[in-house]
Design a protein around this motif. Structure first.
Motif, PDB file in Angstrom:
ATOM      1  N   SER B 236       0.995  -0.965   0.006  1.00  0.00           N
ATOM      2  CA  SER B 236      -0.011  -0.158   0.005  1.00  0.00           C
ATOM      3  C   SER B 236       1.001   1.198   0.117  1.00  0.00           C
ATOM      4  O   SER B 236       0.335   2.228  -0.615  1.00  0.00           O
ATOM      5  N   SER B 237       1.879   1.295   0.742  1.00  0.00           N
ATOM      6  CA  SER B 237       2.799   2.563   0.778  1.00  0.00           C
ATOM      7  C   SER B 237       3.642   2.562  -0.295  1.00  0.00           C
ATOM      8  O   SER B 237       3.724   3.645  -0.889  1.00  0.00           O
ATOM      9  N   SER B 242       4.989   5.637  -5.012  1.00  0.00           N
ATOM     10  CA  SER B 242       5.288   5.750  -6.715  1.00  0.00           C
ATOM     11  C   SER B 242       4.324   6.850  -7.107  1.00  0.00           C
ATOM     12  O   SER B 242       4.764   7.225  -8.176  1.00  0.00           O
ATOM     13  N   VAL B 243       3.532   7.465  -6.483  1.00  0.00           N
ATOM     14  CA  VAL B 243       3.085   8.609  -6.890  1.00  0.00           C
ATOM     15  C   VAL B 243       3.863   9.843  -6.554  1.00  0.00           C
ATOM     16  O   VAL B 243       3.920  10.647  -7.376  1.00  0.00           O
ATOM     17  N   GLY B 244       4.298   9.860  -5.466  1.00  0.00           N
ATOM     18  CA  GLY B 244       5.242  10.866  -4.813  1.00  0.00           C
ATOM     19  C   GLY B 244       5.096  10.939  -3.386  1.00  0.00           C
ATOM     20  O   GLY B 244       4.118  10.347  -2.717  1.00  0.00           O
ATOM     21  N   ARG B 245       6.094  11.605  -2.876  1.00  0.00           N
ATOM     22  CA  ARG B 245       6.430  11.301  -1.465  1.00  0.00           C
ATOM     23  C   ARG B 245       5.402  12.448  -0.599  1.00  0.00           C
ATOM     24  O   ARG B 245       4.813  11.922   0.376  1.00  0.00           O
ATOM     25  N   ASP B 246       4.975  13.606  -1.272  1.00  0.00           N
ATOM     26  CA  ASP B 246       4.033  14.339  -0.530  1.00  0.00           C
ATOM     27  C   ASP B 246       2.821  13.989  -0.773  1.00  0.00           C
ATOM     28  O   ASP B 246       2.173  13.779   0.354  1.00  0.00           O
ATOM     29  N   ALA B 247       2.434  13.234  -1.839  1.00  0.00           N
ATOM     30  CA  ALA B 247       1.038  12.558  -1.883  1.00  0.00           C
ATOM     31  C   ALA B 247       0.977  11.566  -0.654  1.00  0.00           C
ATOM     32  O   ALA B 247      -0.146  11.162  -0.080  1.00  0.00           O
ATOM     33  N   ALA B 248       1.997  10.713  -0.785  1.00  0.00           N
ATOM     34  CA  ALA B 248       2.258   9.594   0.254  1.00  0.00           C
ATOM     35  C   ALA B 248       2.024  10.004   1.727  1.00  0.00           C
ATOM     36  O   ALA B 248       1.119   9.732   2.534  1.00  0.00           O
ATOM     37  N   ALA B 249       2.641  11.175   2.122  1.00  0.00           N
ATOM     38  CA  ALA B 249       2.789  11.607   3.310  1.00  0.00           C
ATOM     39  C   ALA B 249       1.125  12.363   3.659  1.00  0.00           C
ATOM     40  O   ALA B 249       0.815  12.053   4.800  1.00  0.00           O
ATOM     41  N   ALA B 250       0.709  13.137   2.625  1.00  0.00           N
ATOM     42  CA  ALA B 250      -0.528  13.573   2.836  1.00  0.00           C
ATOM     43  C   ALA B 250      -1.777  12.468   3.237  1.00  0.00           C
ATOM     44  O   ALA B 250      -2.704  12.768   3.762  1.00  0.00           O
ATOM     45  N   ASP B 254       4.035   7.148   6.802  1.00  0.00           N
ATOM     46  CA  ASP B 254       5.280   7.275   7.485  1.00  0.00           C
ATOM     47  C   ASP B 254       6.351   7.282   6.293  1.00  0.00           C
ATOM     48  O   ASP B 254       6.918   5.907   6.089  1.00  0.00           O
ATOM     49  N   VAL B 255       6.575   8.442   5.460  1.00  0.00           N
ATOM     50  CA  VAL B 255       7.330   8.260   4.192  1.00  0.00           C
ATOM     51  C   VAL B 255       8.875   7.742   4.573  1.00  0.00           C
ATOM     52  O   VAL B 255       9.435   6.583   4.088  1.00  0.00           O
ATOM     53  N   PRO B 256       9.592   8.273   5.623  1.00  0.00           N
ATOM     54  CA  PRO B 256      11.087   7.777   5.823  1.00  0.00           C
ATOM     55  C   PRO B 256      11.085   6.685   6.095  1.00  0.00           C
ATOM     56  O   PRO B 256      11.801   5.512   5.764  1.00  0.00           O
ATOM     57  N   ARG B 257       9.974   5.888   7.009  1.00  0.00           N
ATOM     58  CA  ARG B 257       9.881   4.446   7.541  1.00  0.00           C
ATOM     59  C   ARG B 257       9.839   3.716   6.388  1.00  0.00           C
ATOM     60  O   ARG B 257      10.401   2.638   6.000  1.00  0.00           O
ATOM     61  N   ALA B 258       8.577   4.007   5.635  1.00  0.00           N
ATOM     62  CA  ALA B 258       8.333   3.377   4.397  1.00  0.00           C
ATOM     63  C   ALA B 258       9.787   2.826   3.537  1.00  0.00           C
ATOM     64  O   ALA B 258      10.046   1.908   2.825  1.00  0.00           O
TER      65      ALA B 258
END
Lengths: 295, 352
Positions: B236-237, B242-250, B254-258
């Motif tokens: 899921s992460s 793969s779309v973008g880290r901002d979109a993922a964070a939004a 947890d982007v760094p962890r993922a």
């Protein structure tokens, strides 16, 4: 079909080589006086030079040369892939022995007006012919003829010794990853190792493979089921050959050689250099394969 | 590559299908690719250059040390097929993870220097390690794993220097640079070696699954299992990353962890695979893209499907490598590239 393709490739390669090297070879044979300053980049030829009494004419050898002991005092001028052209030219040689694939170096020597003697490994016949050619090129014709005759006589004597004895189906291994059965390299049905094995009274399990080396899979090793496994190693490596290393074969216990404890290790660089020591190597093969014949 | 990107936006993973439909698609995909993998792995040990009788191979009344058929089946073919399945699935899955995490369709398991580190480790043992051969075990797999781990650590350290999160651009640049740097060291080491060693080293780089026993397989298995367990947490992460880290964070990732999890799990899978069989190329890039062309871009489906398809693909390639020119073998890395490359190009052209 593959073999046919390989045959064709081999033929084309040989034809091209013959064309490329016949002319300079012929030239070097015909040119006047005997060379006084020889540089040899091919260990097998260095051995031949010393064996026919041309040793004192040799002024430099390749970085792989170790035999005879005299070469250790001579300057090393690179080898197959990294010949030091500047140093070779600086030594002012009048004959340079190069390997067949060193065409660039050969061209440079030609441009410098130096005689080159080009050589490629082949079977036993190639080695014996080369000894004669080296004798002619260096002014030691009589010695080289005598050496060839004595080598032929010794090979004939080995043939005679093992004649009529059952020929064990033999796997001749010359390389593998230590302690495992990965990356096993064995002699195919072409080349001096194969010929030495057959003279010594062994039947090469890969005799029908028209290549110098085969990298058989474990399955192929099991299927070929050799009676004897003869492993040859260049000297210097043998101290590291432990019992554990030989034990790597024990997983393939259905191979008769393994079951009957006929995995034989031979060590020494003389076993793998197609030079004047090939008769000694053939004798060692025969002793290993037919110990009874030498009692 | 532009086509691939636009294909991804056409079917954005952000537009999640309802859970029931993804479950159905996942089941269907796993069933399909799983069947392919299992059938391939079951047929492959039955095929080879030597005809063997399975009945005789499995006959317990014949002593094992006299049963050639059994030895061919259990010592030669089975470990080879199992190693192929393990390595194929590890490399294909690692490829999927690296491509998603780096947001780069050209990423492979070898992009970040893992394989170069592994190769340098293996080279050093092959060329200088003759004296180090300890006991009955070859030190080559251990050394290549150590090299891969060291390269992973260096790249990670470089990419996290400026903060606690991984910078993917630094990661990519550092990885690519480390690859070239290590390749130069490898060439230097090879230059110092003699012919037989250089030849063996070159052969190692072409990849080889003929492991002739289960020792090295058993050593790699736990590493691959850990990597796959971590992969199971990722899909899921990865979709969001793969779309973008901002979109993922939004969306609460947890982007760094993922990213850390993705980087270390994929590096672990790659290191284990390379130490077992050498750096077999093309699987890590061809299989993920093939699978995406077949099942879409949702990582919940792409990741398991790639692992299964990678296993089937490498086992099939190895089958060709050991039979086509027998008794001479074609190194399996050559087969994967020669089959995978043109097949992938054909699919790409046909799709567009």
């Amino acid at each position: 079909m593959v073999t046919r393709a390989q045959k064709l490739t081999a033929f084309v390669v040989v034809a091209i080589l013959a064309f490329l090297f016949a002319a300079p070879l012929a030239q070097s044979r015909n040119s006047g006086s005997a060379p006084r300053r020889i540089v040899s980049l091919v260990p097998a030829i260095t051995e031949m030079l010393f064996a026919i009494g041309a040793g004192p004419q040799v002024v430099a050898v390749s970085s792989y040369d170790e035999f005879p002991a005299e070469v250790k005092a001579l300057p090393k001028v690179g080898a197959l892939l990294d010949p030091d052209t500047e140093r070779i030219l600086a030594l002012r040689p009048d004959l340079v022995v190069v390997y067949g694939s060193q065409s660039e170096l050969h061209a440079q020597l030609d441009r410098a007006g130096l005689r080159a003697f080009s050589y490629r490994h082949g079977g036993i016949a190639t080695t014996l012919n080369t000894i004669r050619e080296v004798g002619v090129a260096t002014g030691h014709r009589a010695e080289s003829d005598a050496l060839v005759s004595s080598l032929q006589a010794r090979l004939d004597a080995v043939r005679e010794r093992v004649k009529g004895r059952p020929q064990p189906r033999t796997l001749l291994v010359f390389e593998r990853q230590p302690g495992t059965l990965r990356e096993v390299y064995a002699s195919g049905g072409v080349g001096f190792l194969h010929e030495m094995l057959e003279i010594a009274g062994g039947k090469n399990v890969f005799a029908e493979v028209e290549r110098e080396s085969v990298q058989p899979s474990i399955e192929t090793l099991l299927a070929r089921a050799p009676d004897v496994i003869l492993e040859v190693r260049a000297a210097g490596l043998i101290e590291k050959t432990t019992a554990a290393d030989r034990d790597a074969w024990s997983v393939l216990s259905s191979i008769p050689a393994v079951r009957n404890r006929r995995v034989l290790l031979l060590a020494g660089d003389y076993l793998v250099v197609p030079g004047p020591r090939l008769a000694t190597a053939t004798e060692a093969f025969a002793r290993a394969l037919h110990p009874d014949a030498f009692k | 590559m532009i086509t691939l990107d636009s294909a991804e936006t056409d079917e954005s993973p952000l537009r999640r299908p309802p859970p029931s439909s993804i479950r159905g698609r996942l089941a269907a995909t796993i069933l399909g690719f799983g069947t392919l993998a299992i059938v391939t792995c079951m047929l492959a040990p039955l095929v080879g250059t030597t005809p063997i009788s399975l009945a005789r191979a499995l006959d317990p009344s014949i002593p094992f040390d006299q049963n050639v058929d059994a030895q061919i089946f259990f010592v030669a073919r089975l470990p080879r097929v199992l190693a192929g399945a393990l390595v194929g699935s590890a490399l294909a899955a690692a490829g999927v993870v690296f491509q998603a995490m780096l947001r780069n369709p050209l990423a492979t398991p070898f992009t970040l220097g893992v394989s170069a580190g592994a190769s340098l480790g293996a080279m050093l043992v092959i060329i200088f390690g003759g004296a180090l051969a300890l006991g009955p075990f070859s030190t080559v797999p251990a050394a290549s794993f150590a090299g891969a781990a060291a390269a992973t650590a260096v790249v990670y350290w470089l990419a996290t220097r400026q903060g606690h999160a991984i910078s993917t651009s630094v990661l990519l640049l550092a990885g690519v640079t480390l690859n070239s740097f290590l390749s130069a060291i490898i060439m230097f080491v090879q230059y110092l070696a003699d012919f037989a060693q250089v030849f063996r080293a070159a052969r190692w780089i072409m990849g080889d699954l003929d492991i002739g026993g289960y020792d090295t397989l058993i050593a790699s298995l736990p590493l691959v299992i850990v990597a796959f367990a971590l992969f199971a947490l990722l899909p899921s992460s990865l979709n969001l990353l793969s779309v973008g880290r901002d979109a993922a964070a939004a969306r609460g990732v947890d982007v760094p962890r993922a990213q850390r999890l993705a980087f270390f799990s994929a590096s672990l899978a790659t290191s284990a695979a390379v130490s077992l069989a050498g750096p077999i190329g093309f699987i890590g890039i061809v299989v993920p893209h093939l699978v995406r062309l077949l099942v879409g871009v949702d990582h919940r489906i792409v990741l398991p499907a790639s692992a299964l398809f990678g296993a089937a693909f490498l086992v099939a390639c190895d089958l060709l490598s050991r039979t086509v020119l027998a008794p001479v073998e074609i190194p399996v890395g050559i087969v994967t590239a020669m089959i995978g490359g043109p097949f992938f190009l054909w699919l790409l052209v046909r799709k567009s």
